[in-house]
Design a protein around this motif. Sequence first.
Motif, mmCIF file in Angstrom:
data_model
loop_
_atom_site.group_PDB
_atom_site.id
_atom_site.type_symbol
_atom_site.label_atom_id
_atom_site.label_comp_id
_atom_site.label_asym_id
_atom_site.label_seq_id
_atom_site.Cartn_x
_atom_site.Cartn_y
_atom_site.Cartn_z
ATOM 1 N N GLU A 100 57.496 -46.448 -5.977
ATOM 2 C CA GLU A 100 56.300 -45.242 -5.881
ATOM 3 C C GLU A 100 56.232 -45.427 -4.408
ATOM 4 O O GLU A 100 55.817 -44.035 -3.738
ATOM 5 C CB GLU A 100 55.142 -45.358 -6.698
ATOM 6 C CG GLU A 100 54.320 -46.678 -6.495
ATOM 7 C CD GLU A 100 53.137 -46.583 -7.418
ATOM 8 O OE1 GLU A 100 52.132 -46.954 -6.911
ATOM 9 O OE2 GLU A 100 53.300 -46.003 -8.547
ATOM 10 N N ILE A 136 65.900 -45.451 -17.158
ATOM 11 C CA ILE A 136 64.892 -44.337 -16.816
ATOM 12 C C ILE A 136 65.294 -42.944 -17.524
ATOM 13 O O ILE A 136 64.998 -42.097 -18.369
ATOM 14 C CB ILE A 136 64.316 -44.350 -15.587
ATOM 15 C CG1 ILE A 136 63.383 -45.351 -15.072
ATOM 16 C CG2 ILE A 136 63.732 -42.812 -15.257
ATOM 17 C CD1 ILE A 136 62.078 -45.233 -15.337
ATOM 18 N N SER A 140 63.632 -41.173 -20.907
ATOM 19 C CA SER A 140 63.156 -39.890 -20.789
ATOM 20 C C SER A 140 64.012 -38.517 -21.178
ATOM 21 O O SER A 140 63.594 -37.957 -22.100
ATOM 22 C CB SER A 140 63.145 -39.556 -19.177
ATOM 23 O OG SER A 140 62.495 -38.309 -19.138
ATOM 24 N N ASP A 146 57.863 -39.881 -23.044
ATOM 25 C CA ASP A 146 56.899 -39.372 -21.956
ATOM 26 C C ASP A 146 56.688 -40.549 -20.811
ATOM 27 O O ASP A 146 57.090 -41.774 -21.067
ATOM 28 C CB ASP A 146 56.142 -38.810 -22.236
ATOM 29 C CG ASP A 146 54.693 -39.507 -22.947
ATOM 30 O OD1 ASP A 146 54.853 -40.818 -22.886
ATOM 31 O OD2 ASP A 146 53.838 -39.093 -23.879
ATOM 32 N N HIS A 147 56.432 -39.980 -19.972
ATOM 33 C CA HIS A 147 56.100 -41.160 -18.817
ATOM 34 C C HIS A 147 54.899 -42.225 -19.225
ATOM 35 O O HIS A 147 55.102 -43.658 -18.753
ATOM 36 C CB HIS A 147 55.512 -40.552 -17.334
ATOM 37 C CG HIS A 147 56.439 -39.782 -16.779
ATOM 38 N ND1 HIS A 147 57.777 -40.329 -16.076
ATOM 39 C CD2 HIS A 147 56.873 -38.502 -16.697
ATOM 40 C CE1 HIS A 147 58.578 -39.596 -15.853
ATOM 41 N NE2 HIS A 147 58.184 -38.184 -16.137
ATOM 42 N N GLU A 148 53.919 -41.925 -19.750
ATOM 43 C CA GLU A 148 53.080 -42.958 -20.403
ATOM 44 C C GLU A 148 54.016 -44.088 -21.249
ATOM 45 O O GLU A 148 53.735 -45.200 -21.106
ATOM 46 C CB GLU A 148 52.117 -42.402 -21.039
ATOM 47 C CG GLU A 148 50.941 -43.261 -21.832
ATOM 48 C CD GLU A 148 49.898 -42.616 -22.575
ATOM 49 O OE1 GLU A 148 48.940 -43.287 -23.163
ATOM 50 O OE2 GLU A 148 49.998 -41.295 -22.898
ATOM 51 N N SER A 151 56.217 -46.141 -19.203
ATOM 52 C CA SER A 151 55.458 -47.178 -18.188
ATOM 53 C C SER A 151 55.158 -48.209 -18.956
ATOM 54 O O SER A 151 55.118 -49.641 -18.628
ATOM 55 C CB SER A 151 54.010 -46.437 -17.561
ATOM 56 O OG SER A 151 53.199 -46.120 -18.691
ATOM 57 N N GLU A 158 52.894 -45.192 -14.373
ATOM 58 C CA GLU A 158 53.487 -43.720 -14.717
ATOM 59 C C GLU A 158 53.924 -43.240 -13.498
ATOM 60 O O GLU A 158 54.757 -42.602 -13.516
ATOM 61 C CB GLU A 158 52.159 -43.084 -15.354
ATOM 62 C CG GLU A 158 51.876 -43.393 -16.711
ATOM 63 C CD GLU A 158 50.863 -42.370 -17.478
ATOM 64 O OE1 GLU A 158 50.911 -41.346 -17.442
ATOM 65 O OE2 GLU A 158 49.911 -43.013 -18.008
ATOM 66 N N SER A 159 53.226 -43.501 -12.505
ATOM 67 C CA SER A 159 53.516 -42.332 -11.186
ATOM 68 C C SER A 159 55.056 -43.527 -10.587
ATOM 69 O O SER A 159 56.040 -42.512 -10.443
ATOM 70 C CB SER A 159 52.696 -42.737 -10.024
ATOM 71 O OG SER A 159 52.445 -44.115 -9.733
ATOM 72 N N SER A 161 57.065 -44.370 -12.929
ATOM 73 C CA SER A 161 58.260 -43.849 -14.056
ATOM 74 C C SER A 161 58.392 -42.450 -13.261
ATOM 75 O O SER A 161 59.719 -41.955 -13.429
ATOM 76 C CB SER A 161 57.334 -43.767 -15.156
ATOM 77 O OG SER A 161 58.337 -42.958 -16.113
ATOM 78 N N ARG A 162 57.427 -41.614 -12.805
ATOM 79 C CA ARG A 162 57.717 -40.252 -12.431
ATOM 80 C C ARG A 162 58.805 -40.281 -11.134
ATOM 81 O O ARG A 162 59.860 -39.662 -11.051
ATOM 82 C CB ARG A 162 56.546 -39.687 -12.174
ATOM 83 C CG ARG A 162 56.037 -39.055 -13.288
ATOM 84 C CD ARG A 162 54.574 -38.220 -12.771
ATOM 85 N NE ARG A 162 53.718 -37.860 -13.948
ATOM 86 C CZ ARG A 162 52.688 -38.833 -14.105
ATOM 87 N NH1 ARG A 162 52.642 -39.953 -13.608
ATOM 88 N NH2 ARG A 162 51.932 -38.555 -15.244
ATOM 89 N N LEU A 165 62.363 -41.525 -12.009
ATOM 90 C CA LEU A 165 63.057 -40.490 -12.819
ATOM 91 C C LEU A 165 63.444 -39.481 -11.691
ATOM 92 O O LEU A 165 64.511 -39.050 -11.774
ATOM 93 C CB LEU A 165 62.283 -39.793 -13.964
ATOM 94 C CG LEU A 165 62.673 -38.746 -14.850
ATOM 95 C CD1 LEU A 165 64.198 -39.305 -15.509
ATOM 96 C CD2 LEU A 165 62.128 -38.074 -15.793
#
Length: 186
Positions: A100, A136, A140, A146-148, A151, A158-159, A161-162, A165
């Motif tokens: 991140e 990932i 996904s 989902d990201h939650e 994670s 979660e960030s 993960s985003r 991805l």
Amino acid sequence: MNNNSVNIHAKLLEACKQGNQKAQFEIYKLYYKAMYNTCYRILENETEAEDVMQEAFLSAFEHLQDYKGEVAFGAWLKRIVVNKSLDELRKRKVEFIDIEEHPIIANEAEDESESAITMHQILKAIEKLPQGYKVILTLSLLEGYDHEEISEIMGITESASRSQLSRAKVKLQEILLANLPKPLSL
């Protein structure tokens, strides 16, 4: 699904809770292909996928009393399969890097040739990705988490993960574009 098939399924699960091996085999037959495919997409090894799938079913049957019916049984089982698959990856010492703090590459190429890419080409390109990116993308895009959820499964934020991805998609796009046939120059 009609009420009869739901009741039959519930009866099978109840029989499994009682240790009925025939019922366990029926549940296994209903879910083994999908669960194997999930394992294989994560592990990319037929033998390991088979072993992990078997372990996941054993674990599910051992902990069936924990299944409360709040989600579909298949979703509950799939979570076990994904967790067991990720445990196997961790045994291989695959690190899931929290990226991140790294800048996100925002080169969204909008090329007309992208629409000509086949599913086979996409799957081949995914095979070329680093393991963390593959996981990932699988969780996904192919498994629908989902990201939650990702994670929680992967032990990242979660960030992260985003961000991971997003990076995986960019890398996948680079691989796909690099492998497109080059137009003839005149």
